[in-house]
Design a protein around this motif. Sequence first.
Motif, PDB file in Angstrom:
ATOM      1  N   GLU A   2      31.085  52.886  36.754  1.00  0.00           N
ATOM      2  CA  GLU A   2      29.873  52.350  37.363  1.00  0.00           C
ATOM      3  C   GLU A   2      29.678  50.876  37.013  1.00  0.00           C
ATOM      4  O   GLU A   2      29.817  50.480  35.856  1.00  0.00           O
ATOM      5  CB  GLU A   2      28.679  53.166  36.878  1.00  0.00           C
ATOM      6  N   GLY A   3      29.376  50.073  37.999  1.00  0.00           N
ATOM      7  CA  GLY A   3      29.091  48.666  37.743  1.00  0.00           C
ATOM      8  C   GLY A   3      30.311  47.772  37.761  1.00  0.00           C
ATOM      9  O   GLY A   3      30.194  46.557  37.724  1.00  0.00           O
ATOM     10  N   LEU A   4      31.488  48.357  37.805  1.00  0.00           N
ATOM     11  CA  LEU A   4      32.709  47.540  37.773  1.00  0.00           C
ATOM     12  C   LEU A   4      33.088  47.169  39.212  1.00  0.00           C
ATOM     13  O   LEU A   4      33.894  47.820  39.856  1.00  0.00           O
ATOM     14  CB  LEU A   4      33.850  48.302  37.096  1.00  0.00           C
ATOM     15  N   THR A   5      32.476  46.105  39.696  1.00  0.00           N
ATOM     16  CA  THR A   5      32.776  45.659  41.057  1.00  0.00           C
ATOM     17  C   THR A   5      34.117  44.935  41.067  1.00  0.00           C
ATOM     18  O   THR A   5      34.675  44.622  40.023  1.00  0.00           O
ATOM     19  CB  THR A   5      31.693  44.697  41.552  1.00  0.00           C
ATOM     20  N   TRP A   6      34.612  44.666  42.280  1.00  0.00           N
ATOM     21  CA  TRP A   6      35.936  44.019  42.363  1.00  0.00           C
ATOM     22  C   TRP A   6      35.939  42.699  41.626  1.00  0.00           C
ATOM     23  O   TRP A   6      36.901  42.373  40.939  1.00  0.00           O
ATOM     24  CB  TRP A   6      36.322  43.806  43.835  1.00  0.00           C
ATOM     25  N   MET A   7      34.891  41.926  41.753  1.00  0.00           N
ATOM     26  CA  MET A   7      34.887  40.615  41.120  1.00  0.00           C
ATOM     27  C   MET A   7      34.510  40.685  39.640  1.00  0.00           C
ATOM     28  O   MET A   7      34.315  39.652  39.005  1.00  0.00           O
ATOM     29  CB  MET A   7      33.965  39.664  41.885  1.00  0.00           C
ATOM     30  N   ARG A   8      34.402  41.904  39.119  1.00  0.00           N
ATOM     31  CA  ARG A   8      34.247  42.040  37.663  1.00  0.00           C
ATOM     32  C   ARG A   8      35.523  42.614  37.044  1.00  0.00           C
ATOM     33  O   ARG A   8      35.573  42.865  35.846  1.00  0.00           O
ATOM     34  CB  ARG A   8      33.081  42.972  37.351  1.00  0.00           C
ATOM     35  N   LEU A   9      36.540  42.853  37.863  1.00  0.00           N
ATOM     36  CA  LEU A   9      37.783  43.413  37.323  1.00  0.00           C
ATOM     37  C   LEU A   9      38.458  42.389  36.416  1.00  0.00           C
ATOM     38  O   LEU A   9      38.516  41.208  36.761  1.00  0.00           O
ATOM     39  CB  LEU A   9      38.746  43.757  38.457  1.00  0.00           C
ATOM     40  N   PRO A  10      38.984  42.834  35.293  1.00  0.00           N
ATOM     41  CA  PRO A  10      39.790  41.918  34.477  1.00  0.00           C
ATOM     42  C   PRO A  10      41.006  41.456  35.293  1.00  0.00           C
ATOM     43  O   PRO A  10      41.486  42.194  36.159  1.00  0.00           O
ATOM     44  CB  PRO A  10      40.244  42.775  33.301  1.00  0.00           C
ATOM     45  N   LEU A  11      41.506  40.260  35.018  1.00  0.00           N
ATOM     46  CA  LEU A  11      42.636  39.745  35.810  1.00  0.00           C
ATOM     47  C   LEU A  11      43.894  40.576  35.600  1.00  0.00           C
ATOM     48  O   LEU A  11      44.771  40.604  36.450  1.00  0.00           O
ATOM     49  CB  LEU A  11      42.880  38.276  35.471  1.00  0.00           C
ATOM     50  N   PHE A  12      43.967  41.258  34.462  1.00  0.00           N
ATOM     51  CA  PHE A  12      45.102  42.149  34.236  1.00  0.00           C
ATOM     52  C   PHE A  12      45.118  43.250  35.299  1.00  0.00           C
ATOM     53  O   PHE A  12      46.169  43.586  35.853  1.00  0.00           O
ATOM     54  CB  PHE A  12      45.004  42.758  32.827  1.00  0.00           C
ATOM     55  N   VAL A  13      43.935  43.769  35.623  1.00  0.00           N
ATOM     56  CA  VAL A  13      43.851  44.802  36.656  1.00  0.00           C
ATOM     57  C   VAL A  13      44.177  44.212  38.031  1.00  0.00           C
ATOM     58  O   VAL A  13      44.927  44.800  38.807  1.00  0.00           O
ATOM     59  CB  VAL A  13      42.459  45.455  36.651  1.00  0.00           C
ATOM     60  N   TRP A  14      43.638  43.033  38.312  1.00  0.00           N
ATOM     61  CA  TRP A  14      43.971  42.364  39.574  1.00  0.00           C
ATOM     62  C   TRP A  14      45.479  42.159  39.702  1.00  0.00           C
ATOM     63  O   TRP A  14      46.059  42.373  40.764  1.00  0.00           O
ATOM     64  CB  TRP A  14      43.274  41.005  39.667  1.00  0.00           C
ATOM     65  N   ALA A  15      46.099  41.724  38.611  1.00  0.00           N
ATOM     66  CA  ALA A  15      47.535  41.457  38.660  1.00  0.00           C
ATOM     67  C   ALA A  15      48.303  42.747  38.928  1.00  0.00           C
ATOM     68  O   ALA A  15      49.233  42.776  39.741  1.00  0.00           O
ATOM     69  CB  ALA A  15      47.992  40.820  37.356  1.00  0.00           C
TER      70      ALA A  15
END
Lengths: 559, 313
Positions: free
Chosen positions: A191-204
Amino acid sequence: MSSTDAEGYIAQEPDYLGAGHTVRSWLLTTDHKRIGILYLVTLLFFFLIGGAAATFIRLELATPPGDLVTADTYNRLFTLHGVIMVWFFLVPAVPSTLGNFLLPLAIGARDMAFPKLNLLSWYINLVGGLLALAALLLGGVDTGWTFYTPYSSLYSNSYVTLAALGVFIAGFSTIATGLNFIVTVHTQRCEGLTWMRLPLFVWALYATSMVIVLATPALAVALAMVVMERVFALGLFDPAQGGDPILFQHIFWFYSHPAVYIMILPGFGVVTEVLTCFSRRKVFGYEAMVFAILGIALFGFFVWGHHMFVSGQSAYASLIFSLLSFLIAIPSAIKVFNWSATLYGGHITFEASMLYALGFIGLFTLGGLTGLFLASVPIDVHMHDTYFVTAHFHYIMVGGMVSAFFAGLHFWWPKITGRMYSELWARLAALLMFLGFNFTFFPQFILGYMGMPRRYHSYPDEFEMWNVLSSAGAVILAVAYLMPFVYLGLSVYRGRRAGDNPWQARGLEWQTASPPPRENFGPLPVVTREPYDYHRSDEEPSAREGDLDFPNRSDTETR
Amino acid sequence: MNWSITPAQASTQAVAFDQLFWTMVGFSLCVVTLVGLLIFVFSLRFRARTGVPRKTVATLESRRVEIFWTAATAFFAIFFFWYTSTVSLDAVEAPPDAMEYHVEAKQWMWKTRHPSGVREINAMHVPTGRPVTVFLNSQDVIHSFYVPAFRIKKDVVPGRTSTVWFEATEPGTYPLFCTEYCGTNHAVMTGEVTVMEPAAYARWLETRAEGETLAAEGARLFTSAGCSGCHAEASDVHAPPLTGLFGRDIPLEDGRTVTADAAYIRDAILLPERDVAAGYAPIMPNFTGILEDGEVEALVAYIRTLALEGEGR
């Protein structure tokens, strides 16, 4: 729940390591953390095999004549080194080990979206790896990891079919992992973890998974075509039957250039986590970093032709590929500058993983800049298939990715094992790796400029000086790679307890016990802030104010 | 041991290349220094020290800074693309008066043939000051023709004729390498290119036994392989005449038009049913497996000379 052990730690529910001690409990586990460990074991096994092959290569090249092994053996050694290192070490290195272990933790989930598929992908990887190893034990493959036709399809008298089959099968394992990551990121965020709150490790990891799912089928096609031609004489690449040998290169590089980004993107993520933590600083330009990752993943699909500037492809096609290759330098440069700027205004300490991460930036910068040389057509005409190219991609993959892998391994080791390693030895290994790496591979840039071709078993005397230097550096590098096996291994038995969050890091994975329980979290976390919340812009940070007596920091974790 | 790191600079391309190369080295050094300094200075200035509180700093206006370095990188990327591309575009076409060498690559040997027909193995003699076009063919796998001193390289792909050209400037002997991995003896598939002053080259040629030129071999094959049965001007069979054919645009039976270049003629011999010229029946037999690769090249060379005769040269 209130009893404490001798060191004052609250006894917890059994962590994932204590959840079962039988072999069966490991081999049939669906716990993403245990699967990450399984991958780590097979990965290190393949790393040692690939590294042993590299050792023989450097030994052979220490003197100009081909006097240590025969030419055929040498050709099998560099093929083995390439095949094992690319497909069984670099591609799965960060995603399958650290990614598997950390992705659900980092997004506040209890497991992957498809835990059984996750276990299956490890078995598929194992089958692929064993087939490739079988090809090696039966007598080896001598085509180079690139399997260029028509040599691989019509001329090579080695176990090409078996090795290609091994890589083909291992491809399904990476696709399964990639698919699992994509679905997990989409559906399992807390909950609350929007896309733009993802750590860059997850984005990568997310971007990497996209590339894996879209590109790996092209590799499967290319390899299947080679096998078809070998077994059924289909004539796909045989000019005598109207086939085109260059067709293979197009399909192969359509996979293999994105594969370069499969190998480096996760490293970007790891380095960002480590840098922000040890400089106690929000990452500079979060959004730019996200779009740089996505941009690199996308543009990576349109530059494959830069591997073929001298293959006879039209000069105008070459120019377009050259332009696109120059453009992909822009997001890469943004990342380097943003990492540097992250340090600005920080409160920096230099733990081992930080040293690895800083080393990564330097080596990646050098690797990226030499990529610009190869992106320009006239320079590539001279450099193509020389040691300049070898040096360039080793700077990206070994200097970059292996540094990032070790940065991540040291950063999350306390989380994975619950133990601390010897910080002194770890820092020493990090420095030694940086030195040894440059010592080994910088001379290869010079060799390439002088004109020494790749994949040469023997070479003219004028190249001796720099080859000797390179081989000497490889000795240092080998020592530096073996050191972590010792001190990390020892830490599992003798290491101090780490506590939940020894680095005072802000990621969700640090908000649970070390090692984490089977279900990862008690109640699932709720995210209310941006990632890298090491300080608020209007607030003086206090997390580790003046706190440099690092080994005792976990005292604060004692409850 | 030899400490020199610069390869010999023995062709016009080598001069242009080195200028480009060292410009990029200079640029890279600037970037490495910049990034290195940023990291070093920040690490030093912002390091945590016992008992010293965290430094407060002016906040960077991140959006502006980011736009600045994105624009700067984009500028340099496009600048270097433009700068290097102009050089590569200049070098695409060989000058029309270039000497024609034919090189046949096979595992693991280079067979070279001079314009006059003189043949050599793993060696090639060329004069200074004359552009040289090398026609490259492979009998087996992909090889690559690489002379570091000339800064030129071209893959030699079976089933097609590649060309590469250079103009040598400095007399001397320079290594020739195969740079596309081609099997067991890849590393010893090397040779020597000897560059001589034109007068010395002429004297050297005289000492060599006169060989058959590629076109002469083609003319012989034209009869012995049976081509002349249909394509000779006196023939009764309705087949396209070959005089003046090379380089012309040919309308095809299915409405397309192709240029009769080396690749087209090669395909016409090996895959005659594919592109049939308009107005002719598809009766030509397929020569795949009958002619060897080198023989096809000889025929192509012969048909080219027919075109030159047609122009009255």
